[in-house]
Design a protein around this motif. Structure first.
Motif, PDB file in Angstrom:
ATOM      1  N   SER A 199      -1.382  14.580 -11.354  1.00  0.00           N
ATOM      2  CA  SER A 199      -0.808  14.423 -10.024  1.00  0.00           C
ATOM      3  C   SER A 199      -0.548  12.941  -9.782  1.00  0.00           C
ATOM      4  O   SER A 199      -0.770  12.428  -8.699  1.00  0.00           O
ATOM      5  CB  SER A 199      -1.758  14.973  -8.955  1.00  0.00           C
ATOM      6  N   VAL A 200      -0.091  12.256 -10.827  1.00  0.00           N
ATOM      7  CA  VAL A 200       0.221  10.837 -10.715  1.00  0.00           C
ATOM      8  C   VAL A 200       1.720  10.709 -10.485  1.00  0.00           C
ATOM      9  O   VAL A 200       2.522  11.283 -11.225  1.00  0.00           O
ATOM     10  CB  VAL A 200      -0.192  10.062 -11.989  1.00  0.00           C
ATOM     11  N   SER A 201       2.092   9.965  -9.446  1.00  0.00           N
ATOM     12  CA  SER A 201       3.499   9.712  -9.159  1.00  0.00           C
ATOM     13  C   SER A 201       3.891   8.342  -9.693  1.00  0.00           C
ATOM     14  O   SER A 201       3.113   7.396  -9.630  1.00  0.00           O
ATOM     15  CB  SER A 201       3.756   9.731  -7.646  1.00  0.00           C
ATOM     16  N   PHE A 202       5.103   8.246 -10.194  1.00  0.00           N
ATOM     17  CA  PHE A 202       5.664   6.990 -10.670  1.00  0.00           C
ATOM     18  C   PHE A 202       6.784   6.631  -9.713  1.00  0.00           C
ATOM     19  O   PHE A 202       7.717   7.400  -9.524  1.00  0.00           O
ATOM     20  CB  PHE A 202       6.193   7.158 -12.099  1.00  0.00           C
ATOM     21  N   VAL A 203       6.674   5.453  -9.075  1.00  0.00           N
ATOM     22  CA  VAL A 203       7.612   5.073  -8.020  1.00  0.00           C
ATOM     23  C   VAL A 203       8.401   3.837  -8.449  1.00  0.00           C
ATOM     24  O   VAL A 203       7.824   2.801  -8.790  1.00  0.00           O
ATOM     25  CB  VAL A 203       6.872   4.779  -6.696  1.00  0.00           C
ATOM     26  N   HIS A 204       9.743   3.974  -8.417  1.00  0.00           N
ATOM     27  CA  HIS A 204      10.660   2.867  -8.713  1.00  0.00           C
ATOM     28  C   HIS A 204      11.715   2.856  -7.609  1.00  0.00           C
ATOM     29  O   HIS A 204      12.622   3.676  -7.608  1.00  0.00           O
ATOM     30  CB  HIS A 204      11.307   3.059 -10.087  1.00  0.00           C
ATOM     31  N   GLY A 205      11.523   1.966  -6.626  1.00  0.00           N
ATOM     32  CA  GLY A 205      12.444   1.927  -5.482  1.00  0.00           C
ATOM     33  C   GLY A 205      12.361   3.228  -4.705  1.00  0.00           C
ATOM     34  O   GLY A 205      11.276   3.660  -4.311  1.00  0.00           O
ATOM     35  N   ASP A 206      13.508   3.872  -4.519  1.00  0.00           N
ATOM     36  CA  ASP A 206      13.556   5.146  -3.794  1.00  0.00           C
ATOM     37  C   ASP A 206      13.272   6.343  -4.693  1.00  0.00           C
ATOM     38  O   ASP A 206      13.197   7.468  -4.217  1.00  0.00           O
ATOM     39  CB  ASP A 206      14.935   5.331  -3.137  1.00  0.00           C
ATOM     40  N   ASP A 207      13.146   6.119  -5.982  1.00  0.00           N
ATOM     41  CA  ASP A 207      12.888   7.209  -6.927  1.00  0.00           C
ATOM     42  C   ASP A 207      11.391   7.420  -7.103  1.00  0.00           C
ATOM     43  O   ASP A 207      10.630   6.474  -7.289  1.00  0.00           O
ATOM     44  CB  ASP A 207      13.499   6.896  -8.297  1.00  0.00           C
ATOM     45  N   ARG A 208      10.972   8.678  -7.023  1.00  0.00           N
ATOM     46  CA  ARG A 208       9.572   9.052  -7.209  1.00  0.00           C
ATOM     47  C   ARG A 208       9.525  10.218  -8.185  1.00  0.00           C
ATOM     48  O   ARG A 208      10.129  11.253  -7.957  1.00  0.00           O
ATOM     49  CB  ARG A 208       8.952   9.456  -5.875  1.00  0.00           C
TER      50      ARG A 208
END
Length: 158
Positions: free
Chosen positions: A117-126
């Motif tokens: 349940s780990v999210s990877f966030v790059h700007g508006d992308d998740r």
């Protein structure tokens, strides 16, 4: 300087946190002891890389601005990591893909999990459920015994 730390909510498992520019946090021994008390086991897995080292290594990847990672044993989802990896929104898509692949490789070398349940966030992308699935084809078998650090494969230009 990046450092792993701990943030705790009453009754909740220990959450290991790393942020770019954060100040020094108590020694790993204290983190392991508190995690052991909170989780009912030591923060060092029986095989793989210790959780606090995973956080430090992910936080040390180029462009990573913060990491929050928590290992949980859930009766529904089984053993898994929860959290978020945030990278600089100024990274190119290729650079973000590289960091994503390296972060997943590091997580793969941690505790054995059934889901993520780990999210990877790059700007508006998740990207949700980051690191979920079988990484054997990409990263080889999980470590059979405890390891001090994770191996990180350099990114290949596309």
């Amino acid at each position: 300087m990046r450092s792993a730390g701990r943030r705790r909510t009453a009754g909740a498992p220990v959450v290991l946190v790393a942020r770019a520019g954060s100040s020094a946090i108590p020694a790993r021994v204290a983190v392991a002891l508190v995690a052991g008390l909170a989780l009912g086991a030591c923060s060092t897995p029986s095989s793989g890389v210790p959780d606090d080292v995973l956080v430090e290594q992910i936080a040390g990847l180029p462009g990573v601005t913060s990491v929050t990672l928590e290992f949980q044993r859930d009766p529904t989802y089984g053993p898994h990591y929860e959290g978020e990896i945030v990278v600089d929104p100024g990274l190119t898509e290729e650079e973000a893909r590289c960091v994503s692949a390296q972060a997943w490789e590091i997580l793969w070398q941690g505790r054995r999990t059934q889901t993520s349940s780990v999210s990877f966030v790059h700007g508006d992308d998740r990207i949700g459920s980051f690191g979920d699935g079988d990484g054997t084809d990409y990263y080889g078998p999980r470590p059979a015994g405890p390891r001090a650090t994770a191996t990180i494969t350099p990114c290949r230009p596309s």
